[in-house]
Scaffold this motif. Structure first.
Motif, short mmCIF file in Angstrom:
data_model
loop_
_atom_site.label_atom_id
_atom_site.label_comp_id
_atom_site.label_asym_id
_atom_site.label_seq_id
_atom_site.Cartn_x
_atom_site.Cartn_y
_atom_site.Cartn_z
N ILE A 17 45.27 38.35 100.28
CA ILE A 17 44.71 39.06 99.05
C ILE A 17 43.28 38.50 98.60
O ILE A 17 43.55 37.30 98.66
N GLU A 18 42.35 39.23 98.41
CA GLU A 18 41.00 38.70 98.01
C GLU A 18 40.89 38.99 96.34
O GLU A 18 41.23 40.14 95.96
N VAL A 19 40.36 37.97 95.94
CA VAL A 19 40.10 38.23 94.34
C VAL A 19 38.69 38.05 94.19
O VAL A 19 38.08 36.90 94.64
N ARG A 20 37.91 38.84 93.53
CA ARG A 20 36.62 38.45 93.01
C ARG A 20 36.56 38.66 91.41
O ARG A 20 36.65 39.85 91.02
N ASN A 142 55.69 33.46 96.24
CA ASN A 142 54.39 33.10 95.45
C ASN A 142 53.21 33.07 96.37
O ASN A 142 53.41 32.78 97.61
N GLY A 143 52.19 33.92 96.09
CA GLY A 143 51.10 33.59 96.84
C GLY A 143 50.11 32.55 96.35
O GLY A 143 49.88 32.40 95.04
N LEU A 144 49.61 31.81 97.25
CA LEU A 144 48.60 30.69 97.21
C LEU A 144 47.45 30.83 97.89
O LEU A 144 47.42 31.50 98.82
N SER A 145 46.54 30.43 96.87
CA SER A 145 45.26 30.40 97.58
C SER A 145 44.83 29.57 98.57
O SER A 145 45.40 28.50 98.74
N VAL A 178 39.02 34.03 87.97
CA VAL A 178 38.54 33.26 89.12
C VAL A 178 37.41 34.09 89.95
O VAL A 178 37.39 35.07 90.14
N GLU A 179 36.34 32.78 90.16
CA GLU A 179 35.21 33.48 90.88
C GLU A 179 35.36 34.11 91.94
O GLU A 179 34.97 35.30 92.38
N HIS A 180 36.21 33.49 92.88
CA HIS A 180 36.56 33.89 94.21
C HIS A 180 37.82 33.31 94.74
O HIS A 180 37.91 31.97 94.70
N GLY A 181 38.63 33.99 95.45
CA GLY A 181 39.71 33.33 96.33
C GLY A 181 40.48 34.16 97.02
O GLY A 181 40.47 35.51 97.15
N ILE A 182 40.86 33.77 98.52
CA ILE A 182 41.84 34.38 99.16
C ILE A 182 43.07 33.78 99.07
O ILE A 182 43.50 32.67 99.32
N TYR A 183 44.15 34.59 98.72
CA TYR A 183 45.26 34.21 98.63
C TYR A 183 46.36 34.87 99.85
O TYR A 183 46.21 35.87 100.14
#
Length: 293
Positions: A17-20, A142-145, A178-183
């Motif tokens: 999962i990508e978060v921007r 749980n998803g972890l970055s 969150v500015e950016h993350g890959i979970y």
């Protein structure tokens, strides 16, 4: 075991999962702050929050997602078999009095995920609680970055105040993203649990259709840019499992190319696997990225 239950596969799954510029999962114990582990600043998305999105899409029977998928799967006329137990306004007494077969037939999320909903009536010997399900067929971890996350906070204002007597409003540091993350979020399908939950292949087929659209179809003001980049669905050769779950998860988990202990600003900073190495691929029946249809 019925032939229908025997067709359920043993599955190891992994969501990348990508978060921007979004809050993928706020922490109610910390004023809605994006969830984060204090000791290493890795972001967290709870499995519960992801399942909530799946439930919401199935519960909205007049929504475009249900209408499209129900037609595609041929279950238009069977919507009464795909109710959501974990919904608001449920009648605990009526549910507690349901017969086992009726309960299993009615609730899609109970067949898949299990429930502790009936715990409070389990000790009442006058109730028929044979249908009490502790553990479902599908479990989301749980998803972890992969790397630490950096949280941005800002104060938002609105022109019309929400408090009486004020013509403008303000929420100090109320916008936290969150500015950016890959979970990475592992999940598993355990066919043994179907013996009690009554899960059927069509329940899994609906799940597989929902996973790729869970985030875009439930986007919100604080969560506008969250996307599942890969949704790996790996079926084992045996219902007992034919390969280590950990080995499969590790092989498909993205790695930060440089400075792994610093937050990222884009997905280009990661090596993102596009499949399993041959040695592991030979030990499973199939691997599919649900994001590719």
């Amino acid at each position: 075991m019925s032939n229908e239950l025997m067709t359920l596969p043993r599955v190891t799954g992994l969501l990348v999962i990508e978060v921007r510029e979004s809050n993928p999962n706020g922490d109610p114990d910390n004023e809605g702050e994006p969830r984060m582990r204090g000791h290493n600043e890795r972001g967290v998305i709870s499995g519960v929050s992801f399942k909530r999105k799946l439930r919401d899409l199935v519960e909205a029977k007049d929504g475009p997602v249900w209408m499209h998928l129900a037609s595609e799967l041929g279950i238009d006329e069977r919507k009464a078999e795909f109710e959501v137990l974990e919904s608001r306004g449920r009648d605990r007494i009526a549910i507690g009095n349901m017969k086992k077969a009726d309960f299993q037939k009615a609730y899609w999320d109970a067949r898949l995920f299990g429930t502790t909903f009936l715990e409070s009536i389990k000790e009442d010997k006058s109730k028929d609680v044979e249908h009490f399900i502790r553990c479902g067929v599908v479990q989301f971890s749980n998803g972890l970055s992969v790397a630490p996350i950096r949280i941005h906070r800002q104060t938002n204002t609105n022109k019309a105040g929400v408090q009486e007597g004020k013509d403008r409003g303000m929420a100090p540091l109320g916008y936290r993203i969150v500015e950016h993350g890959i979970y990475v979020m592992p999940f598993f399908v355990n066919p043994t649990a179907a013996l009690k939950s009554g899960c059927k292949p069509v329940d899994l087929e609906l799940l597989k259709k929902l996973i790729p659209i869970a985030y875009p179809q439930t986007a919100s003001a604080v969560r506008p840019l969250v996307e599942t980049r890969h949704a790996w669905w790996i079926e084992h050769k045996s219902p007992l499992g034919s390969c280590s779950d950990f080995a499969l998860i590790d092989a498909l988990t993205p790695k930060k190319k440089e400075k792994p202990d610093e937050a990222s600003s884009g997905i280009d900073e990661y090596d993102v696997p596009n499949g399993l190495p041959d040695e592991l691929k030979s030990r499973v029946a199939s691997i599919k990225d649900l994001m590719n249809g």
